[in-house]
Enzyme design. Structure first.
Site, PDB file in Angstrom:
ATOM      1  N   ASP A   6       0.813  -1.216   0.000  1.00 36.58           N
ATOM      2  CA  ASP A   6       0.000   0.000   0.000  1.00 36.58           C
ATOM      3  C   ASP A   6       0.846   1.266   0.000  1.00 36.58           C
ATOM      4  O   ASP A   6       0.317   2.376   0.088  1.00 36.58           O
ATOM      5  CB  ASP A   6      -0.950   0.002   1.199  1.00 36.58           C
ATOM      6  CG  ASP A   6      -0.221   0.016   2.536  1.00 36.58           C
ATOM      7  OD1 ASP A   6       1.026  -0.108   2.524  1.00 36.58           O
ATOM      8  OD2 ASP A   6      -0.884   0.151   3.582  1.00 36.58           O
TER       9      ASP A   6
ATOM     10  N   HIS B 198      20.860  24.717  -1.931  1.00 37.31           N
ATOM     11  CA  HIS B 198      20.509  25.618  -3.027  1.00 37.31           C
ATOM     12  C   HIS B 198      20.585  27.079  -2.592  1.00 37.31           C
ATOM     13  O   HIS B 198      20.917  27.956  -3.395  1.00 37.31           O
ATOM     14  CB  HIS B 198      19.110  25.288  -3.533  1.00 37.31           C
ATOM     15  CG  HIS B 198      18.711  26.067  -4.741  1.00 37.31           C
ATOM     16  ND1 HIS B 198      19.449  26.081  -5.905  1.00 37.31           N
ATOM     17  CD2 HIS B 198      17.643  26.882  -4.973  1.00 37.31           C
ATOM     18  CE1 HIS B 198      18.869  26.855  -6.792  1.00 37.31           C
ATOM     19  NE2 HIS B 198      17.768  27.361  -6.258  1.00 37.31           N
TER      20      HIS B 198
ATOM     21  N   LYS C  25      20.007  34.058 -17.782  1.00 36.88           N
ATOM     22  CA  LYS C  25      18.940  33.207 -18.296  1.00 36.88           C
ATOM     23  C   LYS C  25      17.598  33.636 -17.723  1.00 36.88           C
ATOM     24  O   LYS C  25      17.523  34.298 -16.693  1.00 36.88           O
ATOM     25  CB  LYS C  25      19.217  31.729 -17.986  1.00 36.88           C
ATOM     26  CG  LYS C  25      19.041  31.342 -16.529  1.00 36.88           C
ATOM     27  CD  LYS C  25      19.331  29.863 -16.310  1.00 36.88           C
ATOM     28  CE  LYS C  25      19.077  29.483 -14.849  1.00 36.88           C
ATOM     29  NZ  LYS C  25      19.413  28.082 -14.561  1.00 36.88           N
TER      30      LYS C  25
ATOM     31  N   ASP D 284      27.674  24.704 -11.358  1.00 34.38           N
ATOM     32  CA  ASP D 284      26.337  24.900 -10.797  1.00 34.38           C
ATOM     33  C   ASP D 284      26.163  23.964  -9.615  1.00 34.38           C
ATOM     34  O   ASP D 284      26.974  23.052  -9.411  1.00 34.38           O
ATOM     35  CB  ASP D 284      25.267  24.625 -11.862  1.00 34.38           C
ATOM     36  CG  ASP D 284      23.982  25.417 -11.617  1.00 34.38           C
ATOM     37  OD1 ASP D 284      23.850  26.002 -10.517  1.00 34.38           O
ATOM     38  OD2 ASP D 284      23.114  25.429 -12.507  1.00 34.38           O
TER      39      ASP D 284
ATOM     40  N   ALA E 124      19.453  18.889 -17.572  1.00 31.11           N
ATOM     41  CA  ALA E 124      20.660  19.262 -18.322  1.00 31.11           C
ATOM     42  C   ALA E 124      20.353  20.295 -19.400  1.00 31.11           C
ATOM     43  O   ALA E 124      21.215  20.630 -20.218  1.00 31.11           O
ATOM     44  CB  ALA E 124      21.352  18.045 -18.935  1.00 31.11           C
TER      45      ALA E 124
END
Length: 310
Positions: A37, A130, A190, A217, A223
């Site tokens: 489950d 991050h 970007k 990065d 990618a």
């Protein structure tokens, strides 16, 4: 090291084994059962009473299952009277959700941080979050290790090297790579307009003509950004393009994009090991096991780990 126990979750079994080899200890004996489950069951098959436990688990592939498993491991060790539980989370998948940048959304990284604390962790050791401010989501100690020294060693030095940040947000960290490698810095500008994990390069700041470019990065998923920045670099006259990324979170057609791109080599660490795709021959893995092993040893001996951030 008598009181030290290192257990590996489903997301980091190979990395755990490598860490234990460096520490010269056997991995902890534990098991994970997945019921039909979808429920998870974790159990330590050895005594942890009064021991200092270190549990290694990257929370990705599958992200939610591995995060819940991590919480269950922390709770199991605390209920078994471990002296302390230190979480080693090489890759924190929800680290990307560090802010409320649109209406009616959750700051998921904060929710996860609170859950880890509530489960009973005493300390968290991670790598290349991050956003560094995520450490502030926790009230317990957080050590955010850097893959930069290991990746910089893999990249090597060169007279015509140029380090490239894939966006303005990573420029500060990319400059550290440039300083370490003794190379100039270029920055790709970007634009990301939605949650499709796709971005568009609209400009390139810096001189790359006739140089060997290295894109750096913290992570890559599709990618797509790496490939698009690489194309822009070649169009601006770069002689060659490589890339170095801490977390290789590869999905879907990421390897096809990499193979079709001008990137000749992509260096990634082994913080992520359960990718659902077969890695391209262009990918070279750099192990972070020595760094995490050193961190565990220093924490266990109550020594400073500030040397690991130099």
């Amino acid at each position: 090291m008598e009181e030290l126990l290192v257990f590996g979750g489903s997301g980091s079994r190979r990395l755990t084994s490598a860490i234990c080899r460096h520490l010269e200890v056997a991995p902890g004996d534990g098991e994970v059962i997945r019921f039909s489950d979808g429920n998870l069951f974790v159990k330590a098959n050895q005594n942890v009473r009064g021991r200092h436990v270190y549990v290694v688990q990257s929370t990705v592939f599958p992200a939610n299952d591995n995060f819940m498993e991590l919480l269950f491991w922390i709770d199991a060790f605390k209920r078994a009277s471990a002296a302390s539980v230190t979480v080693l989370m090489p890759y924190f998948s929800y680290g990307k959700a560090d802010k409320k940048d649109e209406p009616r959304v959750s700051i998921r990284a904060r929710v996860c941080a609170e859950a880890i604390e509530a489960a009973g962790a005493a300390r968290v050791v991670t790598m290349d979050l991050h956003a560094p401010q995520i450490q502030g989501f926790f009230t317990l100690p957080v050590d955010d290790l850097y893959a930069l020294p290991l990746l910089a060693e893999a990249i090597g030095t060169g007279e015509d090297l140029v380090v490239v940040s894939p966006d303005v947000g990573f420029a500060k960290q990319a400059r550290k790579y440039a300083t370490r490698l003794g190379a100039p810095l270029a920055i790709a500008d970007k634009e990301r307009v939605d949650h499709s994990e796709a971005a568009r390069v609209i400009d390139l700041i810096g001189d790359v003509d006739g140089r060997d470019a290295v894109i750096v990065d913290d992570f890559t998923i599709t990618a797509g950004t790496l490939a698009e920045v690489a194309e822009a670099l070649i169009a601006r006259g770069a002689r060659s393009v490589r890339a170095a990324v801490t977390h290789g979170v590869f999905t879907g057609k990421s390897m096809e994009r990499l193979d079709d791109s001008p990137i000749s080599r992509l260096y990634v660490t082994d913080t992520v090991e359960n990718q659902p795709v077969r890695l391209s021959a262009k990918v070279e893995t750099v192990s972070v096991a020595p760094l995490f092993a050193e961190a565990i040893g220093r924490i266990h001996r109550r020594e400073s780990i500030s040397v690991l951030f130099q």
